[in-house]
Design an enzyme around this catalytic site. Sequence first.
Site, PDB file in Angstrom:
ATOM      1  N   SER A 149       0.832  -1.311   0.092  1.00  0.00           N
ATOM      2  CA  SER A 149       0.063   0.001   0.081  1.00  0.00           C
ATOM      3  C   SER A 149       0.986   1.324   0.118  1.00  0.00           C
ATOM      4  CB  SER A 149      -0.845  -0.111   1.168  1.00  0.00           C
ATOM      5  OG  SER A 149      -1.910   1.144   1.282  1.00  0.00           O
ATOM      6  N   ASP A 326      -9.530  -3.827  -5.928  1.00  0.00           N
ATOM      7  CA  ASP A 326      -9.149  -2.809  -5.255  1.00  0.00           C
ATOM      8  C   ASP A 326      -9.498  -1.417  -5.995  1.00  0.00           C
ATOM      9  OD1 ASP A 326      -7.611  -0.968  -3.703  1.00  0.00           O
ATOM     10  OD2 ASP A 326      -5.700  -2.095  -4.186  1.00  0.00           O
ATOM     11  N   HIS A 359      -8.621  -3.559  -1.430  1.00  0.00           N
ATOM     12  CA  HIS A 359      -7.109  -3.110  -1.158  1.00  0.00           C
ATOM     13  C   HIS A 359      -6.678  -3.747   0.207  1.00  0.00           C
ATOM     14  CE1 HIS A 359      -3.919  -0.421  -1.105  1.00  0.00           C
ATOM     15  NE2 HIS A 359      -4.023  -0.099   0.202  1.00  0.00           N
TER      16      HIS A 359
END
Length: 381
Positions: A149, A326, A359
């Site tokens: 991330s 995502d 995500h």
Amino acid sequence: MTEFIPPGTRYFDLPSPFPMKRGGELRGARVAYETWGTLSPGGDNAILILTGLSPDAHAASNAGNPEPGWWEAMVGPGKPIDTGRWFVVCVNALGSCKGSTGPASPHPATGQPYALDFPALSIEDGARAAAHVVDALGIRRLACLVGNSMGGMTALALLWQRPGIARTHINISGAARALPFSIAIRSLQREAIRLDPEWNGGRYDDAHYPESGMRMARKLGVITYRSALEWDGRFGRVRLDSDRADDEPFGLEFEVESYLEAHARRFVRHFDPNSYMFMSRSMDWFDLGDYCSPHCGDHATDVHGALAALGRSGLEKALAIGVHTDILFPLQQQEEIAEGLRAGGCDATFLPLPSPQGHDAFLVDFERFGPAVRGFLDGLG
């Protein structure tokens, strides 16, 4: 304002002063980190993990802290990141409130929290701080740099700053630049905090804490961390039992609302609002294409600059993993990372995974992410 530091955390003192990319400097700053495994005599079996916005350095249980870490299923003896083979380092991001110096840390001149006196924070500042830890630990060259991330952004910044610092790289749900949708969501999160009267221009304390703003910010985040597919599968349109329903007009009525509320309440008062603001904005600012010469194109409207910048990583091999569901760091961004690295001569693979969990899949979908990471690392000589 409070720092939330897990037991067993270790620290590295950054050079003082530590200049920041956008101006200003830190004095007496430190970076929190934890380690697992044993560094080889040649210092060539090290893996560095760079985290997303909220995790601390405690990725997995270790001798200093036996409590399970945020990536417990992935790091440890015999696990995908096998600490029987690798010396693993996880660094808490600069600007955080979980050990590394950030807005909640005491300002050396006053002894009071920095709050909004903290210098403007960039992803690149965190990358430079992590590099100092690598050097201090005697790591000659990282065997692999892993970024999740926001950590995927930090990893790319580090590879730009120090080409060749890592032999290989795993970029998980990361990005070479922030996209408008992600910027918009994070902007709303920061606005929710700023509009809470208790935020008070960043000057709050435990008795006057912007709880409502943080709850709203966290809910917005959680909505984007998962996917509509998962929300539908987990909750559908199920309503709360009458004895659990909110009696307030327009209060909680559906199970999904109750889930978001509970999740948000677990987060508030365990993360500093100013740290949230500074770290969130650092992601919005990030665009690896800024380092490319002007002929690469308009960085605000195309990806040419970022792709060109990726070409100087010095990597031998890389894996960019993304998830179809995502919406925060969409799949196209991991594909762009692999494309840019390949253009620079790296053997880069793009791996799209069909996880329904959006995500946050890398934190929960270990049946898919575990084999992917293990397979890549097992293939390293």
